[in-house]
Design a protein around this motif. Structure first.
Motif, mmCIF file in Angstrom:
data_model
loop_
_atom_site.group_PDB
_atom_site.id
_atom_site.type_symbol
_atom_site.label_atom_id
_atom_site.label_comp_id
_atom_site.label_asym_id
_atom_site.label_seq_id
_atom_site.Cartn_x
_atom_site.Cartn_y
_atom_site.Cartn_z
ATOM 1 N N ILE A 100 0.025 -28.853 -11.739
ATOM 2 C CA ILE A 100 1.631 -28.521 -11.269
ATOM 3 C C ILE A 100 1.801 -26.696 -11.754
ATOM 4 N N GLN A 101 1.115 -25.892 -12.054
ATOM 5 C CA GLN A 101 0.447 -24.855 -12.350
ATOM 6 C C GLN A 101 -0.496 -24.840 -11.490
ATOM 7 N N PHE A 102 -1.127 -25.173 -11.375
ATOM 8 C CA PHE A 102 -1.870 -24.621 -10.026
ATOM 9 C C PHE A 102 -1.647 -24.997 -8.728
ATOM 10 N N TYR A 103 0.045 -26.015 -8.608
ATOM 11 C CA TYR A 103 0.658 -26.569 -7.210
ATOM 12 C C TYR A 103 1.163 -24.859 -7.489
ATOM 13 N N LEU A 104 1.701 -24.457 -8.328
ATOM 14 C CA LEU A 104 2.853 -23.409 -8.535
ATOM 15 C C LEU A 104 2.047 -21.720 -7.956
ATOM 16 N N VAL A 105 0.990 -21.921 -8.362
ATOM 17 C CA VAL A 105 -0.119 -20.076 -8.078
ATOM 18 C C VAL A 105 -0.530 -20.940 -6.412
ATOM 19 N N LEU A 106 -1.223 -22.147 -6.522
ATOM 20 C CA LEU A 106 -1.864 -21.938 -4.833
ATOM 21 C C LEU A 106 -1.296 -21.389 -3.438
ATOM 22 N N PRO A 107 0.133 -21.658 -2.950
ATOM 23 C CA PRO A 107 0.501 -21.523 -2.358
ATOM 24 C C PRO A 107 0.580 -19.353 -2.234
ATOM 25 N N TRP A 108 0.801 -18.872 -3.140
ATOM 26 C CA TRP A 108 1.129 -17.563 -2.988
ATOM 27 C C TRP A 108 -0.381 -17.137 -3.521
ATOM 28 N N VAL A 109 -1.186 -17.410 -3.775
ATOM 29 C CA VAL A 109 -2.465 -17.349 -3.997
ATOM 30 C C VAL A 109 -2.984 -16.734 -2.598
ATOM 31 N N MET A 110 -2.838 -17.718 -1.676
ATOM 32 C CA MET A 110 -3.441 -18.281 0.093
ATOM 33 C C MET A 110 -2.255 -17.113 0.944
ATOM 34 N N TRP A 111 -1.143 -17.252 0.310
ATOM 35 C CA TRP A 111 -0.348 -15.643 0.900
ATOM 36 C C TRP A 111 -0.886 -14.429 1.167
ATOM 37 N N LEU A 112 -1.564 -14.294 -0.082
ATOM 38 C CA LEU A 112 -2.405 -13.165 -0.380
ATOM 39 C C LEU A 112 -2.922 -12.710 0.333
ATOM 40 N N LEU A 113 -4.216 -14.409 1.083
ATOM 41 C CA LEU A 113 -5.125 -13.965 1.686
ATOM 42 C C LEU A 113 -5.216 -13.410 2.328
ATOM 43 N N ARG A 114 -3.628 -13.681 3.095
ATOM 44 C CA ARG A 114 -3.381 -13.400 4.665
ATOM 45 C C ARG A 114 -3.821 -11.461 4.626
ATOM 46 N N PHE A 115 -3.590 -11.077 3.963
ATOM 47 C CA PHE A 115 -3.708 -9.681 4.148
ATOM 48 C C PHE A 115 -4.778 -8.218 3.323
ATOM 49 N N ALA A 116 -5.044 -7.942 3.827
ATOM 50 C CA ALA A 116 -6.500 -7.245 3.382
ATOM 51 C C ALA A 116 -6.095 -6.890 1.812
ATOM 52 N N ALA A 117 -4.725 -6.349 1.126
ATOM 53 C CA ALA A 117 -4.702 -5.396 0.367
ATOM 54 C C ALA A 117 -4.491 -6.841 -0.925
ATOM 55 N N GLY A 118 -4.194 -7.981 0.025
ATOM 56 C CA GLY A 118 -3.766 -9.147 -0.803
ATOM 57 C C GLY A 118 -5.364 -10.076 -1.743
ATOM 58 N N ARG A 119 -6.012 -9.839 -0.815
ATOM 59 C CA ARG A 119 -7.885 -10.388 -0.556
ATOM 60 C C ARG A 119 -8.330 -9.655 -1.912
ATOM 61 N N TRP A 120 -7.907 -7.779 -1.822
ATOM 62 C CA TRP A 120 -8.736 -7.323 -3.124
ATOM 63 C C TRP A 120 -7.048 -7.712 -3.920
ATOM 64 N N LEU A 121 -6.833 -7.893 -4.164
ATOM 65 C CA LEU A 121 -5.456 -8.245 -5.261
ATOM 66 C C LEU A 121 -6.159 -9.642 -6.115
ATOM 67 N N VAL A 122 -6.291 -10.504 -5.476
ATOM 68 C CA VAL A 122 -6.752 -12.132 -5.815
ATOM 69 C C VAL A 122 -8.550 -11.530 -6.430
ATOM 70 N N ALA A 123 -8.779 -10.379 -5.511
ATOM 71 C CA ALA A 123 -10.465 -10.488 -5.787
ATOM 72 C C ALA A 123 -10.492 -10.187 -7.298
ATOM 73 N N ALA A 124 -9.589 -9.427 -7.741
ATOM 74 C CA ALA A 124 -9.535 -8.421 -8.884
ATOM 75 C C ALA A 124 -8.681 -9.470 -10.314
ATOM 76 N N ALA A 125 -7.468 -10.407 -10.071
ATOM 77 C CA ALA A 125 -7.236 -11.820 -10.516
ATOM 78 C C ALA A 125 -8.542 -12.416 -10.656
ATOM 79 N N LEU A 126 -9.303 -12.590 -10.063
ATOM 80 C CA LEU A 126 -10.501 -13.870 -10.392
ATOM 81 C C LEU A 126 -11.157 -13.187 -11.226
#
Length: 385
Positions: free
Chosen positions: A148-174
């Motif tokens: 369930i924790q994964f379900y809550l996170v996944l769509p928003w991570v994928m939404w962020l990947l649509r934007f350049a700034a979001g990709r940097w944010l996801v990379a920093a979080a990883l």
């Protein structure tokens, strides 16, 4: 415990359906069932177990395989949408997840409360881990809380990947997760009972990440190249399976806590091996793969969610009376074998009934609420330009 099992009995079959993954889910549940027999029978305390029985002591790797499959199956539509300029509806994603997981889980929780009369059971309705407090029913619930924790996170991570700034944010979080994960898992006392994060999304994220990485690779040109080289696929599959077998054997001989203390990255390593085996199996065109992907395993994969929630109570109530009466496995092998056979058949039958009567109606409803994709606004603007 996700979508590949939703394609039978009138359910809409997605275009991306991969039947091999249903059989892998069958392997996952059989490994978990074997692992719990290993624990309930006290086989870890014996030093004369045959090799096949010792391997069951590493059968909790089936849970890791479930996580890898979830990471692969659930991230793949989002990744494909990013590639093709399509947008997966987050609302429909959550609706589909609700109908797939919650009805049967809530039924199991309510049954546990009826049988144990422990009010702490209701805490589990919020997907809060309660460990063994509603034993034997609550033994497998922790992994659903992690899912369930994964379900809550996944769509928003994928939404962020649509934007350049979001990709940097996801990379920093990883990067931050990776550093914290390695540091904490190598800290003294990281296996203390108070460290709840061991089996949370934080601790098990490596398995979901491995599945998502495999999903991304499966959509690449490199994977198309790999599919044309059957021998390479076969060697990848066999190599990963041999590596997993060696890992399970060491894990079982060492004991769970000792093994994790000696190799804190154990679950991450087995996740990578499962990911490689999955990619090899999907790419392989030889008929020999029918040993790993076939209708019987497909059946167990289909009922795996019900069997996952049902089998521990059945095992316990069938076998514990023998232990309580002081009957040892060595002196009463026939009685134990009869109880094991009966509990297997009973678990199987109850899981099939649960699938038909509880899961299937909600799966049919879920099929009408599939996560259809639509053209993303950013992709439309790019096309117009």
């Amino acid at each position: 415990m996700s979508d590949a099992s939703d394609v039978r009995a009138g359910l809409r079959q997605p275009a991306s359906y991969l039947p091999e993954l249903e059989s892998l889910r069958g392997w996952a549940i059989l490994l978990v069932v074997g692992f719990h027999y290993f624990g309930i029978l006290g086989l870890a305390e014996r030093s004369d177990n045959p090799m096949w029985m010792t391997l069951l002591g590493g059968g909790n790797t089936g849970v890791t395989l479930f996580f890898v499959l979830s990471g692969f199956l659930l991230s793949r539509p989002f990744l494909q949408g990013l590639r093709d300029g399509q947008q997966v509806s987050i609302q429909r994603f959550y609706t589909a997840r609700f109908f797939r997981i919650v009805p049967l889980y809530y039924a199991a929780v309510l049954l546990a409360w009826v049988m144990t009369q422990k009010t702490v059971t209701f805490k589990a309705l919020l997907f809060i881990p309660i460990g063994f407090q509603a034993f034997p029913f609550s033994v497998p619930w922790w992994s659903l809380c992690t899912e369930i924790q994964f379900y809550l996170v996944l769509p928003w991570v994928m939404w962020l990947l649509r934007f350049a700034a979001g990709r940097w944010l996801v990379a920093a979080a990883l990067l931050a997760w990776g550093v914290a994960h390695v540091w904490l898992f190598h800290s003294p006392g990281w296996l203390a009972p108070t460290n709840f994060w061991e089996n949370s999304l934080f601790g098990r994220f490596g398995a979901f990440l491995a599945g998502a990485a495999c999903a991304g690779f499966s959509l690449s040109r490199s994977y198309a190249w790999l599919r044309e080289r059957a021998l390479v696929c076969f060697l990848l599959l066999i190599g990963c399976l041999l590596g997993l077998g060696r890992l399970w054997l060491w894990f079982s001989l060492s004991g769970e806590r000792n093994a994790l203390q000696a190799l804190p990255m154990y679950h991450n390593i087995e996740s990578l091996l499962w990911g490689g085996a999955m990619l090899g199996l999907l790419a392989l065109s030889w008929r020999i793969k029918a040993l790993l992907a076939n209708p019987l395993l497909d059946h167990f994969g289909r009922i795996s969610y019900s069997l996952y929630l049902i089998h521990v109570p059945v095992q316990f109530y069938c076998l514990f009376p023998l232990k309580a009466a002081g009957m040892t496995l060595e002196a009463n092998a026939d009685a134990y074998l009869m109880r094991i056979a009966f509990s297997l058949l009973l678990s199987w039958g109850l899981a099939w009934l649960s699938y038909r009567l509880v899961e299937l109606p909600f799966l049919r409803l879920k099929a009408h609420l599939a996560t259809y994709s639509r053209r993303a606004p950013w992709a439309r603007r790019a096309a117009d330009a």
